[in-house]
Design a protein around this motif. Structure first.
Motif, PDB file in Angstrom:
ATOM      1  N   ARG A   1       1.148  -0.807   0.025  1.00 51.20           N
ATOM      2  CA  ARG A   1      -0.036   0.064   0.067  1.00 51.20           C
ATOM      3  C   ARG A   1       0.989   1.172  -0.120  1.00 51.20           C
ATOM      4  O   ARG A   1       1.932   1.454   0.186  1.00 51.20           O
ATOM      5  CB  ARG A   1      -0.707  -0.093   1.277  1.00 51.20           C
ATOM      6  CG  ARG A   1      -1.480  -1.191   1.243  1.00 51.20           C
ATOM      7  CD  ARG A   1      -3.322  -0.673   0.890  1.00 51.20           C
ATOM      8  NE  ARG A   1      -4.072  -1.789   0.166  1.00 51.20           N
ATOM      9  CZ  ARG A   1      -4.900  -2.412   0.891  1.00 51.20           C
ATOM     10  NH1 ARG A   1      -5.298  -1.861   2.062  1.00 51.20           N
ATOM     11  NH2 ARG A   1      -5.264  -3.656   0.404  1.00 51.20           N
ATOM     12  N   SER A   2       0.290   1.858  -0.993  1.00 48.93           N
ATOM     13  CA  SER A   2       0.837   3.418  -0.827  1.00 48.93           C
ATOM     14  C   SER A   2       0.421   4.834   0.586  1.00 48.93           C
ATOM     15  O   SER A   2      -0.425   4.576   1.101  1.00 48.93           O
ATOM     16  CB  SER A   2       0.751   4.157  -1.957  1.00 48.93           C
ATOM     17  OG  SER A   2       0.816   6.176  -1.304  1.00 48.93           O
ATOM     18  N   SER A   3       1.117   5.255   1.158  1.00 47.12           N
ATOM     19  CA  SER A   3       1.449   6.154   2.260  1.00 47.12           C
ATOM     20  C   SER A   3       1.823   7.032   2.112  1.00 47.12           C
ATOM     21  O   SER A   3       2.988   7.712   1.666  1.00 47.12           O
ATOM     22  CB  SER A   3       1.766   5.044   3.200  1.00 47.12           C
ATOM     23  OG  SER A   3       1.813   6.534   4.559  1.00 47.12           O
ATOM     24  N   GLY A   4       0.719   8.040   1.141  1.00 45.71           N
ATOM     25  CA  GLY A   4       1.384   9.371   1.070  1.00 45.71           C
ATOM     26  C   GLY A   4       1.929   9.793  -0.453  1.00 45.71           C
ATOM     27  O   GLY A   4       3.043  10.442  -0.381  1.00 45.71           O
ATOM     28  N   GLY A   5       1.995   8.452  -0.927  1.00 46.14           N
ATOM     29  CA  GLY A   5       2.553   8.339  -2.306  1.00 46.14           C
ATOM     30  C   GLY A   5       4.104   7.606  -2.531  1.00 46.14           C
ATOM     31  O   GLY A   5       4.844   7.574  -2.919  1.00 46.14           O
ATOM     32  N   VAL A   6       4.259   7.221  -1.172  1.00 44.51           N
ATOM     33  CA  VAL A   6       5.304   6.627  -0.382  1.00 44.51           C
ATOM     34  C   VAL A   6       4.938   5.302  -0.557  1.00 44.51           C
ATOM     35  O   VAL A   6       4.406   4.604   0.565  1.00 44.51           O
ATOM     36  CB  VAL A   6       6.297   7.112   0.054  1.00 44.51           C
ATOM     37  CG1 VAL A   6       7.516   6.395   0.595  1.00 44.51           C
ATOM     38  CG2 VAL A   6       6.872   8.200  -0.095  1.00 44.51           C
ATOM     39  N   VAL A   7       5.471   3.960  -1.142  1.00 40.43           N
ATOM     40  CA  VAL A   7       5.685   2.763  -0.502  1.00 40.43           C
ATOM     41  C   VAL A   7       6.981   1.702  -0.273  1.00 40.43           C
ATOM     42  O   VAL A   7       8.315   2.071  -1.139  1.00 40.43           O
ATOM     43  CB  VAL A   7       5.525   1.090  -2.134  1.00 40.43           C
ATOM     44  CG1 VAL A   7       5.291   0.094  -1.412  1.00 40.43           C
ATOM     45  CG2 VAL A   7       3.831   2.175  -2.795  1.00 40.43           C
ATOM     46  N   GLY A   8       7.304   2.390   0.692  1.00 36.59           N
ATOM     47  CA  GLY A   8       8.819   1.276   1.138  1.00 36.59           C
ATOM     48  C   GLY A   8       9.110  -0.230   0.822  1.00 36.59           C
ATOM     49  O   GLY A   8       7.956  -1.045   0.334  1.00 36.59           O
ATOM     50  N   VAL A   9      10.375  -0.160   0.327  1.00 38.21           N
ATOM     51  CA  VAL A   9      10.671  -1.007  -0.064  1.00 38.21           C
ATOM     52  C   VAL A   9      11.272  -2.996   1.301  1.00 38.21           C
ATOM     53  O   VAL A   9      11.904  -1.808   1.749  1.00 38.21           O
ATOM     54  CB  VAL A   9      12.265  -1.081  -1.311  1.00 38.21           C
ATOM     55  CG1 VAL A   9      12.911  -2.556  -1.871  1.00 38.21           C
ATOM     56  CG2 VAL A   9      11.932  -0.308  -2.356  1.00 38.21           C
ATOM     57  N   PRO A  10      10.717  -3.954   0.767  1.00 38.44           N
ATOM     58  CA  PRO A  10      10.986  -4.537   1.957  1.00 38.44           C
ATOM     59  C   PRO A  10      12.730  -5.305   2.057  1.00 38.44           C
ATOM     60  O   PRO A  10      13.068  -5.392   1.162  1.00 38.44           O
ATOM     61  CB  PRO A  10      10.455  -5.615   2.717  1.00 38.44           C
ATOM     62  CG  PRO A  10       8.879  -5.400   0.619  1.00 38.44           C
ATOM     63  CD  PRO A  10       9.939  -3.732   0.185  1.00 38.44           C
ATOM     64  N   LEU A  11      13.662  -4.292   2.996  1.00 32.87           N
ATOM     65  CA  LEU A  11      14.977  -4.521   3.476  1.00 32.87           C
ATOM     66  C   LEU A  11      15.027  -5.397   4.202  1.00 32.87           C
ATOM     67  O   LEU A  11      16.340  -5.695   4.569  1.00 32.87           O
ATOM     68  CB  LEU A  11      15.998  -3.629   2.903  1.00 32.87           C
ATOM     69  CG  LEU A  11      15.528  -2.810   1.553  1.00 32.87           C
ATOM     70  CD1 LEU A  11      15.850  -1.403   2.031  1.00 32.87           C
ATOM     71  CD2 LEU A  11      15.768  -3.588   0.701  1.00 32.87           C
ATOM     72  N   THR A  12      14.059  -5.962   4.875  1.00 34.19           N
ATOM     73  CA  THR A  12      14.530  -6.743   6.256  1.00 34.19           C
ATOM     74  C   THR A  12      14.048  -8.433   6.018  1.00 34.19           C
ATOM     75  O   THR A  12      14.076  -8.858   7.184  1.00 34.19           O
ATOM     76  CB  THR A  12      14.022  -5.611   7.695  1.00 34.19           C
ATOM     77  OG1 THR A  12      12.951  -6.066   7.327  1.00 34.19           O
ATOM     78  CG2 THR A  12      14.890  -4.839   7.684  1.00 34.19           C
ATOM     79  N   GLN A  13      13.332  -8.814   4.860  1.00 29.78           N
ATOM     80  CA  GLN A  13      12.353  -9.001   4.852  1.00 29.78           C
ATOM     81  C   GLN A  13      12.696 -10.337   3.719  1.00 29.78           C
ATOM     82  O   GLN A  13      12.921  -9.510   3.026  1.00 29.78           O
ATOM     83  CB  GLN A  13      10.944  -9.809   4.965  1.00 29.78           C
ATOM     84  CG  GLN A  13      10.933  -9.355   6.158  1.00 29.78           C
ATOM     85  CD  GLN A  13      10.748 -10.151   7.900  1.00 29.78           C
ATOM     86  OE1 GLN A  13      11.697 -11.348   7.224  1.00 29.78           O
ATOM     87  NE2 GLN A  13      10.974  -9.889   8.988  1.00 29.78           N
TER      88      GLN A  13
END
Length: 354
Positions: A318-330
């Protein structure tokens, strides 16, 4: 490091429980101690869905069982996957399985350098300009910084002008859906769009007519984005100067392996690139997030699921404020798939194993 030998290939045809009821074919590959997932969107009423299912069941799935492979890049050629949407789901599942086995995030395995993705949105044609600008306003209010507007002959300059007047700084792509030719009226309309500072004019002409795209690119300063369904077409487009932008769709290119190669070629040529996901069950969108983390993806990408629908992967894409985080810990896609729910919703199942 051990090779994640593939012991099983499962496929599910799944229909969304409510709303527009989109469908996807989900592919699940199992190794010794990990599984990998891929997704193929099923167009409404598409007869091709049956052919794709048969291709997975009869050709690709059996070729994967017990296959010797060191890296995901090896699989496409070794198993002769091809460049279909079904192959894209299988290729994505191979990448996910390989990354989960090694504990590596998919974005890092692909060569991604971003920690978050800026998002865009697509606006379908509407009969009224105020409806169009209202939908763009909703997208901008959600934080999206690029909008793609579907245009057609007779419905192009006016809606683009209205959006540009309302949002002077918005990155705007006009997707022509192959609807134009090189008639004087069509060329005049495409050249008129050039005055509105577009990020790209996408798919103006039939997909195979790269020469027409090259001629248009000489006439306009806006980047032309031809449809690219394989690396050979992209090579030809680069040689002909048939554009300066690439819409990267891993489902059209046959998976992450080819999509990453397409990114590399376009990036080296100085083209702008943006990505979009596929399917409604989160797996295709999660793969697109990893792809959009590559350094050449310079335009906001369509990588998020619409808010408010059922969630099949955790965390949801999901986008939050126009940003999607890239999963880097899984590892892998970085999202856990709700297998039990998929089993319940599946209208068709396939299971191959050693």
């Amino acid at each position: 490091m051990r090779v994640p030998r593939i012991h099983g290939c499962d496929a599910y045809r799944v229909t969304m429980p409510r709303g527009r009821r989109p469908e996807s074919v989900l592919v699940r590959l199992s190794g010794d101690d990990a599984v990998g997932w891929g997704e193929m969107a099923v167009p409404a009423g598409a007869a091709a869905a049956g052919a794709a299912w048969a291709d997975i069941e009869e050709r690709m799935g059996p070729a994967l069982i017990g296959l010797d492979w060191e890296r995901p890049e090896d699989v496409s050629a070794a198993a002769d996957l091809g460049a279909s949407e079904a192959a894209a789901a299988v290729d994505t599942a191979c990448w996910d399985l390989w990354c989960r086995t090694r504990g590596v995030p998919l974005a890092h395995a692909l060569g991604g350098t971003r920690t978050s993705i800026v998002t865009g949105a697509r606006i379908s044609p509407e009969p009224a300009l105020d409806t169009i600008t209202g939908r763009v306003n909703k997208a901008v209010g959600a934080g999206h910084t690029r909008v793609t507007l579907d245009v057609r002959p007779g419905w192009d300059v006016e809606p683009v002008r209205a959006i540009r007047q309302a949002y002077p700084a918005l990155a705007l792509v006009a997707d022509a859906g192959h609807a134009y030719g090189e008639s004087p009226a069509h060329l005049a309309a495409l050249e008129a769009l050039d005055a509105y500072g577009l990020a790209a004019i996408e798919r103006p002409f039939p997909a195979g007519d790269l020469a027409a795209h090259a001629r248009l690119q000489l006439r306009v300063s806006t980047a032309v984005a031809p449809a690219v369904g394989d690396l050979e077409t992209l090579d030809a487009a680069l040689m002909l100067d048939a554009g300066r932008a690439l819409h990267l769709r891993l489902d059209r290119l046959g998976g992450l392996t080819a999509a990453r190669s397409a990114h590399d070629l376009a990036y080296a040529a100085g083209w702008d690139v943006w990505c979009s996901g596929c399917g409604a069950f989160g797996i295709g969108q999660a793969a697109a997030v990893a792809l959009a983390a590559l350094p050449g993806c310079t335009l906001p990408s369509d990588v998020s699921d619409p808010a408010g629908g059922p969630v099949f992967v955790t965390p949801p894409v999901r986008s939050s404020g126009g940003v999607v985080g890239v999963p880097l810990t899984q590892p892998g896609l970085g999202n856990e798939v709700d297998e039990a729910r998929i089993e319940r919703l599946a209208t068709r199942r396939m299971r191959l194993s050693t």
